[in-house]
Scaffold this motif. Structure first.
Motif, PDB file in Angstrom:
ATOM      1  N   LEU A 247      -0.359  20.841 102.087  1.00 45.43           N
ATOM      2  CA  LEU A 247       0.403  21.240 100.903  1.00 45.43           C
ATOM      3  C   LEU A 247      -0.337  22.269 100.060  1.00 45.43           C
ATOM      4  N   GLY A 248      -1.642  22.389 100.254  1.00 47.94           N
ATOM      5  CA  GLY A 248      -2.391  23.419  99.548  1.00 47.94           C
ATOM      6  C   GLY A 248      -2.658  24.650 100.380  1.00 47.94           C
ATOM      7  N   PHE A 249      -2.336  24.580 101.677  1.00 47.94           N
ATOM      8  CA  PHE A 249      -2.654  25.690 102.579  1.00 47.94           C
ATOM      9  C   PHE A 249      -1.495  26.669 102.736  1.00 47.94           C
ATOM     10  N   PHE A 250      -0.281  26.155 102.871  1.00 45.70           N
ATOM     11  CA  PHE A 250       0.860  27.038 103.130  1.00 45.70           C
ATOM     12  C   PHE A 250       1.265  27.755 101.846  1.00 45.70           C
ATOM     13  N   ARG A 251       1.237  29.075 101.888  1.00 46.03           N
ATOM     14  CA  ARG A 251       1.502  29.886 100.703  1.00 46.03           C
ATOM     15  C   ARG A 251       2.905  29.698 100.129  1.00 46.03           C
ATOM     16  N   PRO A 252       3.964  29.577 100.950  1.00 44.48           N
ATOM     17  CA  PRO A 252       5.319  29.446 100.373  1.00 44.48           C
ATOM     18  C   PRO A 252       5.506  28.206  99.499  1.00 44.48           C
ATOM     19  N   ILE A 253       4.743  27.146  99.730  1.00 47.35           N
ATOM     20  CA  ILE A 253       4.944  25.915  98.949  1.00 47.35           C
ATOM     21  C   ILE A 253       3.758  25.607  98.039  1.00 47.35           C
ATOM     22  N   ARG A 254       2.726  26.408  98.101  1.00 46.08           N
ATOM     23  CA  ARG A 254       1.516  26.105  97.348  1.00 46.08           C
ATOM     24  C   ARG A 254       1.771  26.055  95.846  1.00 46.08           C
ATOM     25  N   LYS A 255       2.624  26.954  95.344  1.00 45.33           N
ATOM     26  CA  LYS A 255       2.879  27.021  93.902  1.00 45.33           C
ATOM     27  C   LYS A 255       4.265  26.513  93.531  1.00 45.33           C
ATOM     28  N   PRO A 257       6.731  23.962  92.132  1.00 45.06           N
ATOM     29  CA  PRO A 257       6.524  22.828  91.214  1.00 45.06           C
ATOM     30  C   PRO A 257       6.667  21.473  91.894  1.00 45.06           C
ATOM     31  N   MET A 258       7.689  21.332  92.730  1.00 45.26           N
ATOM     32  CA  MET A 258       7.893  20.047  93.396  1.00 45.26           C
ATOM     33  C   MET A 258       6.714  19.692  94.289  1.00 45.26           C
ATOM     34  N   PHE A 259       6.211  20.667  95.046  1.00 49.74           N
ATOM     35  CA  PHE A 259       5.109  20.381  95.958  1.00 49.74           C
ATOM     36  C   PHE A 259       3.780  20.253  95.233  1.00 49.74           C
ATOM     37  N   ILE A 260       3.681  20.857  94.047  1.00 57.70           N
ATOM     38  CA  ILE A 260       2.491  20.618  93.224  1.00 57.70           C
ATOM     39  C   ILE A 260       2.423  19.134  92.842  1.00 57.70           C
ATOM     40  N   LEU A 261       3.579  18.589  92.442  1.00 58.77           N
ATOM     41  CA  LEU A 261       3.630  17.166  92.118  1.00 58.77           C
ATOM     42  C   LEU A 261       3.308  16.306  93.341  1.00 58.77           C
ATOM     43  N   HIS A 262       3.902  16.673  94.478  1.00 57.09           N
ATOM     44  CA  HIS A 262       3.635  15.921  95.701  1.00 57.09           C
ATOM     45  C   HIS A 262       2.139  15.930  96.022  1.00 57.09           C
ATOM     46  N   ARG A 263       1.532  17.100  95.914  1.00 52.44           N
ATOM     47  CA  ARG A 263       0.111  17.221  96.264  1.00 52.44           C
ATOM     48  C   ARG A 263      -0.759  16.368  95.335  1.00 52.44           C
ATOM     49  N   GLN A 264      -0.447  16.383  94.036  1.00 57.08           N
ATOM     50  CA  GLN A 264      -1.241  15.593  93.093  1.00 57.08           C
ATOM     51  C   GLN A 264      -1.095  14.095  93.361  1.00 57.08           C
ATOM     52  N   LEU A 265       0.115  13.654  93.703  1.00 52.97           N
ATOM     53  CA  LEU A 265       0.320  12.247  94.027  1.00 52.97           C
ATOM     54  C   LEU A 265      -0.466  11.861  95.281  1.00 52.97           C
ATOM     55  N   LEU A 266      -0.442  12.734  96.282  1.00 55.81           N
ATOM     56  CA  LEU A 266      -1.200  12.457  97.498  1.00 55.81           C
ATOM     57  C   LEU A 266      -2.696  12.404  97.224  1.00 55.81           C
ATOM     58  N   ILE A 267      -3.182  13.299  96.357  1.00 55.48           N
ATOM     59  CA  ILE A 267      -4.605  13.297  96.006  1.00 55.48           C
ATOM     60  C   ILE A 267      -4.979  11.989  95.320  1.00 55.48           C
ATOM     61  N   SER A 268      -4.120  11.521  94.424  1.00 58.12           N
ATOM     62  CA  SER A 268      -4.383  10.254  93.734  1.00 58.12           C
ATOM     63  C   SER A 268      -4.452   9.095  94.726  1.00 58.12           C
ATOM     64  N   CYS A 269      -3.507   9.045  95.654  1.00 60.59           N
ATOM     65  CA  CYS A 269      -3.521   7.986  96.674  1.00 60.59           C
ATOM     66  C   CYS A 269      -4.745   8.107  97.575  1.00 60.59           C
ATOM     67  N   LEU A 270      -5.106   9.352  97.916  1.00 64.11           N
ATOM     68  CA  LEU A 270      -6.263   9.581  98.773  1.00 64.11           C
ATOM     69  C   LEU A 270      -7.550   9.103  98.094  1.00 64.11           C
ATOM     70  N   LEU A 271      -7.713   9.435  96.822  1.00 64.88           N
ATOM     71  CA  LEU A 271      -8.918   9.028  96.095  1.00 64.88           C
ATOM     72  C   LEU A 271      -9.020   7.510  96.013  1.00 64.88           C
ATOM     73  N   TYR A 272      -7.873   6.855  95.770  1.00 67.30           N
ATOM     74  CA  TYR A 272      -7.921   5.392  95.695  1.00 67.30           C
ATOM     75  C   TYR A 272      -8.334   4.802  97.044  1.00 67.30           C
ATOM     76  N   GLY A 273      -7.772   5.339  98.134  1.00 68.62           N
ATOM     77  CA  GLY A 273      -8.140   4.837  99.454  1.00 68.62           C
ATOM     78  C   GLY A 273      -9.608   5.060  99.767  1.00 68.62           C
ATOM     79  N   VAL A 274     -10.123   6.233  99.410  1.00 65.25           N
ATOM     80  CA  VAL A 274     -11.542   6.527  99.658  1.00 65.25           C
ATOM     81  C   VAL A 274     -12.425   5.588  98.837  1.00 65.25           C
TER      82      VAL A 274
END
Length: 528
Positions: A247-255, A257-274
């Motif tokens: 979600l941070g690599f592909f340029r068409p969706i990087r900026k 708004p919807m995918f920014i939210l998706h990416r932040q949610l995934l990061i939060s879940c990832l940090l909790y799992g780690v």
């Protein structure tokens, strides 16, 4: 092993403590200066955990030395000239807790038959750390004030009891009792100690205080939950990491708004799992290198578990709420365009607000309830934990309300215009469905936790797999992401093909150049 321990020997008369000296009380042994207390209690930890087991008790003489340096361990019928507390080669203790490390042999050099468990030193260290923390915490709480309670604060050999008034006092069973296990073993129930008007109860043991540990039964649920948690969170982290990168690599969706939210949610879940996997590896399993910090209530592990169990949990709920609010905005105001939004307000609110609440929680709990094992368990003061519970429950309640509103809006719009192009709302409907797992609905179903192993393992598994479900919905099965990946792969293959063709052409040109530049051999020099 008996449910209540009786020391093999006394430590002599309690030392004389003047009004300006700080001492720590060890039941049946007396008061000790902190350094001497650490040494005596650590030796007793090993004695009470292992040397009272039948297969060692019948083969070895084990005695706590009067000098307080360690524990004397000798085979039965050993020569008295060799087996005495002045011989450091048969006196054992953990060097970091011994008051005189030159007068003892490190505990890890003790060889018994049958052999001690490979992790026994860490189990003993957990107990020693708990005793040390009990001493330091008792000094802080009780030394500088007059305490009229009939029962003084004390360490009983396995557990720490604060000063108490008359009545039955209970404490959670520590998990190092009875020798522990490869994976830290939790024990159901509580140990009990009776406080009478004239002091701690001495039932049938003369001058010896007594703690009842018959209520401590092994809880296999903890081991099953731990294994389920490790497996499910490992799967989630494995799926979440590539999703965050994508979600941070592909340029068409990087900026977007919807995918920014998706990416932040995934990061939060990832940090909790780690953090979950790190806490398990470094603190929870019995051979964990930092397990001693748990029983010391060390500030590092308090901070670590506050980040994992409070901050990251609240960020999960915050980003779930952000997803719901954003989707509601899209549907409620159809003409409103969110293209070009940086989502900085969402980032500040969803990362910053939980951070502020967690810092306040850390300070407040440190001032009001700085006890327990690294704050893994909830505070005994319910209002302190509500600082975390209230925002999380509020976010979940608003999420469910917005989900209901989103569904109503979609149904009304479709009913009002049957010719409306349904594809326009496909993404919105899909987003509404996506909100169901990211809401953590399974947590609503498990607010009341039934004391059933299968139920608790299922609960832990659903929580652990939440990151996997969310990554599947917002990334791997997302049409836009798959189109971006397909386009990127095609572009990459075209570039690779073009690069190969260029190399081939250059190779052909280079070969032709070498042929032209090579010297010609005259025919007259050719021998027939």
């Amino acid at each position: 092993m008996n449910s209540s321990w009786i020391p093999a020997t006394t430590a002599g008369p309690p030392p004389v403590i003047d009004d300006f000296q700080m001492s720590c009380r060890f039941s049946n042994y007396g008061n000790f200066q902190p350094e001497a207390f650490d040494s005596v209690t650590c030796a007793s930890c090993f004695y009470f955990i292992y040397m009272l087991l039948d297969h060692y008790k019948d083969r070895y003489n084990a005695t706590l030395c009067d000098n307080g340096f360690g524990i004397l361990v000798c085979p039965k019928n050993s020569d008295a000239k060799y087996c005495h507390c002045e011989n450091p080669s048969v006196v054992y203790n953990l060097p970091e807790f011994a008051s005189n490390s030159s007068r003892i042999t490190p505990l890890n050099q003790l060889a018994l038959d049958p052999p001690l468990p490979f992790h026994f030193e860490l189990i003993v260290k957990d107990c020693c750390s708990a005793a040390r923390y009990c001493c330091r915490n008792t000094l802080v709480k009780y030394h500088h004030r007059h305490d009229e309670s009939p029962c003084p604060a004390t360490w009983d050999g396995w557990n720490c009891f604060d000063s108490a008034d008359e009545g039955m006092i209970s404490k959670q069973c520590p998990n190092y009792i009875y020798g522990g296990s490869n994976i830290k073993t939790d024990y159901d129930g509580h140990s009990k100690k009776q406080c009478n008007a004239d002091g701690w109860d001495l039932p049938g043991y003369g001058y010896k205080e007594h703690t009842d540990y018959t209520g401590c039964t092994r809880n296999d649920d903890a081991q099953a939950k731990l294994i389920a948690g490790v497996i499910t969170y490992s799967l989630s982290v494995t799926f979440l990491l590539p999703a965050v990168v994508a979600l941070g690599f592909f340029r068409p969706i990087r900026k977007s708004p919807m995918f920014i939210l998706h990416r932040q949610l995934l990061i939060s879940c990832l940090l909790y799992g780690v953090f979950y996997l790190c806490s398990t590896t470094f603190f929870v399993v019995s051979f964990a290198p930092l397990s001693g910090q748990v029983f010391e209530n060390h500030i590092f592990c308090r901070l670590f578990f506050s980040v994992q169990l409070r901050y990251l949990r609240m960020t999960n709920f915050s980003w779930m709420l952000a997803e719901a609010v954003y989707l509601f905005r899209l549907l409620h105001t159809a003409q409103h365009s969110t293209d070009g939004e940086t989502m900085n307000d969402y980032k500040i609110a969803c990362w910053g607000v939980p951070g502020v609440i967690t810092m306040i929680y850390f300070i407040v709990r440190g001032m009001n309830d700085d006890t327990g094992m690294c704050w893994i368990e909830n505070s005994s003061n319910a209002w302190v934990e509500w600082m975390i519970f209230a925002p999380s429950l509020l976010a979940m309640g608003v999420n469910l309300l917005l989900l209901a509103v989103v569904v109503i809006i979609l149904v009304n719009k479709i009913r009002c215009d049957p010719h409306l192009e349904r594809m326009q709302y496909t993404k919105a409907v899909r987003g509404a469905v996506m909100l169901i797992p990211v809401f953590g609905v399974q947590q609503l179903l498990t607010i009341y936790r039934f004391p059933n192993t299968y139920y608790q393992v299922a609960d832990q598994s659903l929580n652990g797999l939440q990151g996997l479900f969310v990554s599947l919905i917002v990334c791997y099965s997302n049409k836009t992401v798959r189109e971006c990946f397909t386009k990127w792969r095609s572009t990459y293959q075209e570039k690779a093909t073009l690069h190969t063709e260029c190399r081939q052409r250059m190779s052909i040109q280079e070969s032709g150049r070498l042929i032209i530049q090579s010297p010609q051999v005259p025919t007259e020099h050719v021998q027939l």
